[in-house]
Design an enzyme around this catalytic site. Structure first.
Site, PDB file in Angstrom:
ATOM      1  CG  ASP A  16      -5.197  21.663  35.640  1.00 35.14           C
ATOM      2  OD1 ASP A  16      -4.593  22.711  35.893  1.00 35.14           O
ATOM      3  OD2 ASP A  16      -5.820  21.475  34.576  1.00 35.14           O
ATOM      4  CD  GLU A  37      -5.604   2.056  48.237  1.00 30.88           C
ATOM      5  OE1 GLU A  37      -4.642   1.905  47.459  1.00 30.88           O
ATOM      6  OE2 GLU A  37      -6.794   2.011  47.864  1.00 30.88           O
TER       7      GLU A  37
HETATM    8  C1  GLC Z   1      -5.287  25.219  35.103  1.00 28.37           C
HETATM    9  C2  GLC Z   1      -3.810  25.434  34.882  1.00 28.37           C
HETATM   10  C3  GLC Z   1      -3.639  26.187  33.613  1.00 28.37           C
HETATM   11  C4  GLC Z   1      -4.195  25.364  32.472  1.00 28.37           C
HETATM   12  C5  GLC Z   1      -5.647  24.999  32.729  1.00 28.37           C
HETATM   13  C6  GLC Z   1      -6.108  23.911  31.806  1.00 28.37           C
HETATM   14  O1  GLC Z   1      -5.957  26.410  35.318  1.00 28.37           O
HETATM   15  O2  GLC Z   1      -3.237  26.066  35.989  1.00 28.37           O
HETATM   16  O3  GLC Z   1      -2.297  26.515  33.374  1.00 28.37           O
HETATM   17  O4  GLC Z   1      -4.111  26.081  31.282  1.00 28.37           O
HETATM   18  O5  GLC Z   1      -5.833  24.506  34.037  1.00 28.37           O
HETATM   19  O6  GLC Z   1      -5.513  22.698  32.143  1.00 28.37           O
END
Ligand code: GLC
Ligand code: CA
Length: 583
Positions: free
Chosen positions: A237, A288
């Site tokens: 993310d 790993e």
């Molecule tokens: C990314 C995710 C989104 C989330 C953001 C903060 O863009 O896809 O859904 O709100 O990160 O974590």
């Protein structure tokens, strides 16, 4: 040990299906999807013909941002089940030949994470505060935020926690532990300034300080925990956000800049060079565990040549191609983004990826029916100016999907697109849960419209999303529209011409004809007036792919029709339709 990449790497050609756990399938009738619900529906994904599932976060979380606010990275939120439920899901998926990718959220934790709670309770300058980005405010007493950065979800990216005397500030007074008395701790006699913490997203999502060694070690541990538990990879993310420019200088984005920040150059919190060292480190951790585990970056970075740095041989295996997602349904623009993608990713030995929908975007069935889609994150709702044409949108969406699934590389599908689900526009304000909606006072509708629980069985309560609730309401966490049942999987399965059957045929033919690993060779457009071509034609092995992005009917090359995204004429291809021909 660096691992070599071979043509046999499963992820180079994989179709990866995104499950948004809250909205996929509910096993226990609380109106919220969960892990046992997913396990029970995995057969349907095998029947669809995908290779891997990516699960959006199911970890312990107060759910302020749909689980992208993690309070414990190595446990399952009771809302979704238990670690044992995860093990059952993983085993069932693997037995069915599906890989399992999970979501890793390293840019920020939840404010409920024990480390952040400890940081609040500790004094300014303490080791605990060092895990996050606490800074003194500006102004005499620190009453102003440390810089002018804005949250992606709206409002300031800073929240104040301390009064100038080091006591808890307005945001935290009452329900938090008091910071340790400052005297002696900070070593200075001068009165302290109020402190603030950075959150590029919601105030419940404090950003980690990725220059801190303990943060790095925490995440190595999280990776190993899940790798030992048998996951096949991680979708990372905000993979462009972890490192901030030293000194945290002010930054004012351009007025028309999309919230995720893709195309803006020199943003002090996006795409800083330091992120790459982190991914090289993680690459070694994954290695790993053998050659088959992967990292996938959610990196909003442009141009594609820069994004390709995320997938150099010693970093991640894949990154999402948001440039492709954001390209309108226009022949010239599509040809360019495909060429740019193949060149950029190919240049570092990585596969291109392709995607049209996810949980942050207006579903492509709706988006492609809009003349001018709103910027990412803004969403659409009853008061929006944009009004999609559903029929045009679905027709284009199927044509766009048929084009995408013929391209070489790896493709991503978002749950429900195989049913032709549109964005839900008329959700009541009171039902909306996206922090974007809440932080902008409803000015941006946000992303809830793409997250409405799936319809499985038309005749059942909540269209088969889950068992009836004890109150008999059948309601799900976001309400399903009246028409939802007409999209249910059971009324499409085995029905020729349905969107579900179209996806199943496309995925089967993609596999059979090895479209994901063939080389793409462009052929001349087949438009009647070729000065402004609306068609895209390419060859992939034995298959010729023709996409007609314009309104005019064109001639179809001779051969057997392997796939058509919509009805064909006799020897002709109508507008907004894609066909695969075997000659
Ligand atoms: C990314 C995710 C989104 C989330 C953001 C903060 O863009 O896809 O859904 O709100 O990160 O974590
Ligand atoms: Ca449930």
């Amino acid at each position: 040990m660096a691992r070599s990449r071979s043509e046999g790497d499963w992820w180079r050609t994989a179709v990866i299906y995104q499950v948004y756990p809250r909205s996929f399938a509910d096993s226990n009738g609380d109106g919220i999807g969960d892990l046992p619900g997913i396990t029970a529906r995995l057969d349907a994904l095998v029947e669809l013909g995908i290779d891997a599932v990516w699960l959006s976060p199911f970890f312990t979380s107060p759910q302020r941002d749909g689980g992208y606010d993690v309070a414990d990275y190595t446990d399952v939120d009771p809302l979704f089940g238990t670690l044992a439920d995860f093990d059952v899901l993983r085993d069932r998926a693997h037995a069915l030949g599906l890989k399992v990718i999970i979501d890793l959220v390293p840019n920020h934790s939840s404010s409920a994470h024990p480390w952040f709670q400890a940081a609040l309770a500790a004094a300014p300058g303490s080791a605990e505060r060092g895990h996050y980005l606490f800074r003194d405010g500006r102004g005499e007493h620190g009453e102003l935020p440390p810089n002018n950065w804005q949250s992606v979800f709206g409002g300031s990216a800073w929240t104040r926690v301390d009064e100038a005397d080091g006591k808890p500030g307005p945001a935290e007074r009452g329900d938090r532990a008091r910071p340790a008395e400052a005297a002696g701790t900070a070593g200075a006699a001068a009165p302290q300034k109020a402190q603030w913490y950075l959150h590029l997203f919601d105030s419940s999502q404090p950003d980690f300080d990725w220059t801190n060694d303990e943060v790095k070690e925490l995440f190595r541990g999280v990776l190993r925990f899940w790798l030992e538990r048998g996951v096949d990879g991680f979708r990372v993310d905000v993979a462009h956000g972890l490192v901030k420019k030293p000194g945290l200088p002010d930054y004012t984005p351009p007025a028309d800049g999309g919230s995720a920040g893709g195309a803006e150059p020199d943003v002090p919190y996006w795409a800083q060079p330091g992120v790459h060292e982190i991914y090289r480190d993680w690459h070694r951790v994954l290695a790993e565990f053998g050659p088959d585990r992967i990292l996938i970056g959610e990196a909003w970075v442009e141009p594609l040549s820069k994004l390709a740095e995320w997938v150099r041989p010693d970093e991640m295996q894949q990154t999402f191609n948001f440039a492709y997602l954001e390209t309108p349904w226009e022949a010239a623009a599509l040809k360019k983004v495909v060429d740019d993608s193949l060149a950029a990713f190919g240049g570092v030995g990585a596969p291109s990826t392709w995607v049209l929908s996810n949980h942050d975007m207006i579903r492509h069935t709706t988006r492609l029916g809009l003349a001018t889609p709103p910027p990412q994150g803004e969403g659409i709702g009853p008061r929006s100016e944009a009004h999609p044409d559903d029929a045009v949108g679905l027709r284009r969406a199927r044509a766009a999907t048929a084009f995408m699934l013929a391209l070489p590389g790896s493709a991503y599908l978002y749950q429900g697109e195989e049913l032709g689900l549109p964005e839900v526009i008329d959700l009541p304000d009171g039902a909306r849960q996206d922090p974007t909606f809440l932080r902008t006072g409803g000015e941006s509708y946000g992303r809830d419209g793409s997250r409405v629980p799936l319809p499985w069985e038309a005749a059942k309560p909540s269209a088969g999303f889950g068992p009836p609730r004890s109150d008999g309401s059948g309601a799900s966490w976001l309400p399903q529209p009246e028409a939802w049942a007409s999209y249910a999987r059971d009324v499409q399965f085995g029905v020729p011409g349905s969107t579900l059957e179209f996806y199943r045929e496309a995925l089967a033919a993609r596999r059979l004809h090895r479209l994901a690993s063939n080389e793409l060779v462009w052929l001349p457009p087949v438009d009647a007036q070729p000065d402004d071509p609306q068609t895209l034609v390419f060859r992939s092995g034995a298959i010729t792919v023709i996409a007609n992005t314009g309104p005019n009917t064109v001639e179809l090359p001779a051969g057997r029709v392997v796939l058509a995204s919509g009805p064909l004429g006799t020897g002709t291809l109508p507008g907004d339709t894609t066909a695969w021909i075997e000659a």
